[in-house]
Design a protein around this motif. Structure first.
Motif, PDB file in Angstrom:
ATOM      1  N   HIS A 683       0.831  -1.217   0.000  1.00 54.58           N
ATOM      2  CA  HIS A 683       0.000   0.000   0.000  1.00 54.58           C
ATOM      3  C   HIS A 683       0.857   1.255   0.000  1.00 54.58           C
ATOM      4  CE1 HIS A 683       0.526   0.601   4.462  1.00 54.58           C
ATOM      5  NE2 HIS A 683       0.759  -0.688   4.401  1.00 54.58           N
ATOM      6  N   ARG A 684       2.052   1.191   0.566  1.00 56.41           N
ATOM      7  CA  ARG A 684       2.948   2.354   0.541  1.00 56.41           C
ATOM      8  C   ARG A 684       3.314   2.710  -0.897  1.00 56.41           C
ATOM      9  NH1 ARG A 684       7.553   0.881   5.017  1.00 56.41           N
ATOM     10  NH2 ARG A 684       6.242   0.700   6.883  1.00 56.41           N
ATOM     11  N   PHE A 697      -5.260  -2.127   0.994  1.00 61.22           N
ATOM     12  CA  PHE A 697      -4.790  -2.809   2.197  1.00 61.22           C
ATOM     13  C   PHE A 697      -5.668  -2.390   3.381  1.00 61.22           C
ATOM     14  CE2 PHE A 697      -2.163  -2.338   6.064  1.00 61.22           C
ATOM     15  CZ  PHE A 697      -1.722  -3.644   6.242  1.00 61.22           C
ATOM     16  N   GLY A 698      -6.157  -3.366   4.128  1.00 60.34           N
ATOM     17  CA  GLY A 698      -7.015  -3.084   5.271  1.00 60.34           C
ATOM     18  C   GLY A 698      -8.493  -3.082   4.962  1.00 60.34           C
ATOM     19  N   LEU A 743      -4.657   2.660  12.411  1.00 64.51           N
ATOM     20  CA  LEU A 743      -3.955   3.909  12.685  1.00 64.51           C
ATOM     21  C   LEU A 743      -2.729   3.999  11.782  1.00 64.51           C
ATOM     22  CD1 LEU A 743      -3.207   6.433  14.435  1.00 64.51           C
ATOM     23  CD2 LEU A 743      -2.109   4.842  16.026  1.00 64.51           C
ATOM     24  N   TYR A 744      -2.635   5.080  11.043  1.00 64.08           N
ATOM     25  CA  TYR A 744      -1.506   5.318  10.147  1.00 64.08           C
ATOM     26  C   TYR A 744      -0.806   6.609  10.541  1.00 64.08           C
ATOM     27  CZ  TYR A 744      -3.592   1.711   7.196  1.00 64.08           C
ATOM     28  OH  TYR A 744      -4.108   0.522   6.727  1.00 64.08           O
ATOM     29  N   GLY A 806      -8.894   5.229  10.309  1.00 65.01           N
ATOM     30  CA  GLY A 806     -10.020   4.878   9.472  1.00 65.01           C
ATOM     31  C   GLY A 806     -10.106   3.389   9.245  1.00 65.01           C
ATOM     32  N   PRO A 807     -10.983   2.973   8.306  1.00 67.55           N
ATOM     33  CA  PRO A 807     -11.225   1.547   8.079  1.00 67.55           C
ATOM     34  C   PRO A 807     -10.198   0.860   7.197  1.00 67.55           C
ATOM     35  CG  PRO A 807     -12.681   2.849   6.703  1.00 67.55           C
ATOM     36  CD  PRO A 807     -11.951   3.818   7.572  1.00 67.55           C
ATOM     37  N   HIS A 808      -9.461   1.608   6.390  1.00 66.85           N
ATOM     38  CA  HIS A 808      -8.402   0.997   5.582  1.00 66.85           C
ATOM     39  C   HIS A 808      -7.459   2.087   5.091  1.00 66.85           C
ATOM     40  CE1 HIS A 808     -10.315   2.305   1.816  1.00 66.85           C
ATOM     41  NE2 HIS A 808     -11.446   1.748   2.213  1.00 66.85           N
ATOM     42  N   SER A 809      -6.371   1.668   4.451  1.00 66.02           N
ATOM     43  CA  SER A 809      -5.307   2.611   4.103  1.00 66.02           C
ATOM     44  C   SER A 809      -5.726   3.652   3.086  1.00 66.02           C
ATOM     45  CB  SER A 809      -4.087   1.845   3.575  1.00 66.02           C
ATOM     46  OG  SER A 809      -4.424   1.080   2.425  1.00 66.02           O
TER      47      SER A 809
END
Length: 822
Positions: A683-684, A697-698, A743-744, A806-809
């Motif tokens: 995802h990065r 991702f996520g 958490l990101y 949030g719920p995903h990346s």
């Protein structure tokens, strides 16, 4: 579930055992392996062999044959998709109980390599594309296994993230990326107390991992790893380099490159005596931890089949199932309204529950999606089935439904193991035409010929493809006529070749429907070529065309069509990488055809890794069950019927097009594989490239609708530098639901090359309809740090980081600033 007591040696370890009573040759022998999966015993120390077994989804034991069954867990990717450390620890406990049942001390798992490219052939055996998720799930797995006194083995250390040229490939990775990404899960494993680490086949920056300085630093030095480093099987090829380095045990054994050669290297001064002593001490420490100073148990308990064990495996499969697409809430199905359900696709009736390679086991009673739904639905509901298409690449072993023993006494095949003079050493009946090992103790060194005989009855007319899988001199006869007589040479020196993708030969024979034919397959045995022999039969091509049309007809007449598509252990396996991301065969065409005649189409994606879903917006719902383990069919039925919520979130990004993948190729150039993307994988990499995947991702849906309300102020740093963050949410959906809150972090205006965002923490919350809840997330100090190559230390860049929740990346509605000092 089975309860086991701890071995006595856990409370009285062998820390006082004095290896100085051993001479040089016996020390060298001790660390050189005893046989394929056992170390050498040492009576002078009261040491029995340490028994190893492949994992990570089951404990195969020392035999690799369908007659020796084992519990089968969901694949590693499915376990990581749960984002549930407690659940994963419970699965680790099940594996440990299996190991104890089979007399195994060391489980060769978990695999902590990353999903660097979606083409990675062994991705299903790895947890995730993300180092933090892999680290946390891997640590939970290790804790669960080792709580019962069985050693876990963190593997493959390190940068063993693809299978192409895997025995020799040189992974070129910069130091900072190694530290922050690829070494991070292994550091977490050591912090979790792992007892063994396996060095990889590959090279890293020019040096083979079996003798790499990374085994000493940071593994044994900075991190303080006090366990055993074991080589991957067959990777120690000389004494001096690995002997002087921090590899402790060479497997399998006896290894002529160690043993006497290692003793000679110590005597000549090329390997320090202290290095050998340290290896012996570490092996004895492991022996004490796992109970190898206790006599091995006599006999073996049967495979657990109790409802609690099966229920735990089913719950794990449910927890990893990811609902990808459900725009009109077709799922969960309205069970009372169902009258006819069509269960279609090549993976519907055959339980595709695991990938291929050394991670595979033989489950006793795997539940297919078709059988799972039939068992769950009321008998009044008509469940129809057609595979529609075929995806197998290798011949299909004879099945008991289509063959009987030569004397007609029962279904199956007759196997004979013959000596050089043709006399029988062992004879047994088997359920299928796949033969790997005899089910009884046989002097395998005396076996010169293996025969498989059966009477096959063709279910339909046509030119049937009859096949034989094996190496050496092969012969196939039908009613006494020779159809095949050929010598088949191996195509690879990879240790897994014989079991993963052995060579095969096929011939065609015209048969009428119901016609029987006596088949006999024979091969000569050469020790280096194993003993695999498979007698197979595959349907005529014309019948496959009829199957496709039949599947579409069933879909049109059904209240709902469930299409189970995916891969098999032939497409995802140790030993090779995938050639592309499209579903094999005509599966995409089948989905399109079914959706065109029935808008209430649910597609179940049964793979270990991402695949392309070109039809995903034209079907009613899409979910992935991964390779779900032996209870996968029951778990799928629970999800489809709404008896359980799909709990999974993607542990790896799913692309919409191959060209969009930030890291795709796995083939080295000139023997080197450049990790040129640095820390920007998964995802990065998608964020850095500014591309949008099919599913981030996520990502994962459930029965709830979650509203993210507020992100609290981060706490002051605790003693370990970590902080906590509170998040408030509300479930606006119609049913009780569980949410994985992610958490990101980001760092605007950083002077370093950083990811756009990176995962820093996660936690779960559960709530009923309309209920407001809070979850506390831990932000570890390491998430704010970077590896300084200049200082060779972890450093924190002063300034303002940003928290994203949030719920995903790809969807992070809450954000807050986090000022950080030097």
């Amino acid at each position: 579930m089975t309860q086991l007591s701890m071995p006595s040696s856990l409370t009285t370890p062998a820390s006082g055992t004095d290896h100085r009573v051993l001479d040089l040759e016996r020390k060298a022998r001790l660390v050189s392996g005893g046989d394929t999966f056992r170390t050498s015993p040492e009576p002078a120390l009261g040491l029995f062999p340490i028994v190893c077994s492949d994992g990570p989804v089951g404990v195969r034991g020392e035999r690799w044959d369908e007659a020796d069954t084992a519990l089968l867990l969901p694949c590693a990717t499915a376990l990581a998709a749960s984002w549930d450390e407690e659940l994963v620890a419970r699965m680790g406990g099940l594996l440990a109980a299996e190991a104890r049942r089979k007399g195994v001390h060391v489980v060769l798992a978990p695999t902590l390599n990353l999903h660097r490219s979606p083409l990675g052939g062994r991705n299903f055996e790895c947890f995730s594309e993300d180092p933090l998720l892999t680290a946390r799930i891997g640590a939970a797995y290790i804790g669960g296994v080792q709580a019962l006194g069985v050693a876990a083995t963190a593997k493959h250390y390190v940068a063993n993230d693809s299978e192409t040229e895997r025995l020799t490939v040189d992974a070129r990775v910069d130091e900072r990326t190694l530290r922050e990404v690829y070494l991070a899960p292994f550091e977490a494993a050591v912090r979790a107390g792992v007892w063994a680490v396996m060095s990889a086949y590959n090279r890293v920056n020019g040096t083979s991992m079996v003798e790499h300085p990374l085994l000493a630093e940071p593994l044994k030095g900075e991190w303080g790893f006090d366990g055993l480093v074991v080589s991957d099987w067959g990777s120690v090829r000389e004494a001096d380099g690995p002997g002087a380095a921090a590899c402790d045990l060479s497997m399998p054994g006896p290894n002529p490159a160690w043993g006497p050669a290692l003793a000679a290297a110590v005597r000549a001064g090329r390997v320090p005596a202290a290095a050998l002593d340290d290896k012996v001490e570490r092996l004895l420490r492991l022996a004490g931890r796992v109970g190898a100073f206790d006599p091995p148990p006599a006999g073996r308990a049967p495979v657990p089949a109790d409802p609690a064990t099966r229920g735990a495996l089913r719950a794990a499969a449910v927890a990893g199932t990811v609902l990808l697409h459900n725009p009109d809430r077709l799922l969960p199905l309205d069970e009372p309204a169902l009258r006819r359900v069509a269960v279609l696709g090549p993976n519907a009736a055959t339980a595709r529950v695991q990938g291929g390679g050394s991670a595979s086991v033989f489950p006793a009673a795997p539940v297919s999606p078709l059988n799972g739904l039939r068992a769950a639905l009321d008998p009044s509901v008509e469940v129809t089935h057609a595979p529609g298409v075929r995806t197998e690449l290798r011949p299909t072993p004879l099945a008991a439904a289509d063959c009987v023993l030569p004397d007609g006494s029962g279904p199956g095949v007759l196997v004979r193991y013959l000596a050089a003079d043709g006399s029988p050493l062992h004879t047994e009946a088997r359920a299928t035409g796949r033969v790997l090992e005899p089910s009884a103790d046989v002097d395998l060194t005396a076996v010169r010929t293996i025969e498989v005989a059966s009477r096959f009855t063709a279910p339909s007319a046509g030119r049937w493809r009859l096949g034989v899988v094996g190496l050496g001199a092969l012969r196939l006869e039908a009613d006494g006529a020779v159809l095949l007589d050929e010598y088949v040479a191996p195509l690879s020196d990879d240790p897994t070749y014989l079991h993963v993708a052995p060579s095969f030969r096929q011939v065609e024979l015209e048969l009428a429907a119901g016609q029987g034919v006596d088949l006999l397959a024979r091969r000569t045995v050469e020790p280096e070529h194993g003993r695999v022999l498979v007698l197979a039969a595959d349907r005529p091509a014309a019948e496959l065309e009829r199957e496709f049309a039949h599947a579409v007809e069933l879909a049109a007449a059904a209240d709902v069509a469930v299409v189970v598509v995916g891969t098999t252990d032939e497409h995802e396996s140790e030993g090779f990488d995938r050639a592309g991301l499209r579903l094999p065969g005509r599966q995409d065409e089948l989905v399109e055809a079914v959706a065109a005649v029935n808008p209430r189409t649910v597609v179940v994606v049964n793979t270990g890794s991402p695949v392309l879903l070109p039809w995903r917006e034209r079907v009613g719902a899409v979910l992935t069950c991964w390779f779900p383990g032996q209870e996968g069919g029951g778990a799928l039925a629970e999800v489809l019927l709404g008896r359980a919520e799909p709990g999974g979130r993607l542990p790896t990004t799913w692309p919409d097009a191959e060209a969009d993948c930030p890291v795709y190729a796995t083939a080295p150039s000139g023997g080197r594989l450049a990790y040129a993307e640095g820390p920007h994988l998964g995802h990065r990499g998608w964020l850095r490239a500014g591309r949008t995947p099919a599913y981030w991702f996520g990502h994962g849906l459930g029965w709830g609708e979650w509203c993210y309300l507020a992100l609290g102020e981060p706490s002051a740093p605790a003693a370990d530098g970590s902080r906590t963050v509170r998040v408030a949410l509300r479930n606006d959906g119609p049913r009780r639901s569980r949410e994985t809150v992610q958490l990101y972090l980001s760092r605007p205006d950083s002077e370093l090359d950083r990811p756009v965002r990176w995962l820093a923490g996660f936690g779960a919350v559960e709530a009923g309809p309309g209920e407001r809840v809070e979850v506390e997330l831990r932000l570890p100090q390491r998430a704010l740090q970077h590896w300084s190559v200049e200082d060779r230390a972890w450093r924190t860049e002063p300034g303002t980081f940003v928290l994203h929740v949030g719920p995903h990346s790809g969807e992070l509605p809450l954000a807050a600033a986090l000022p950080v000092g030097a």
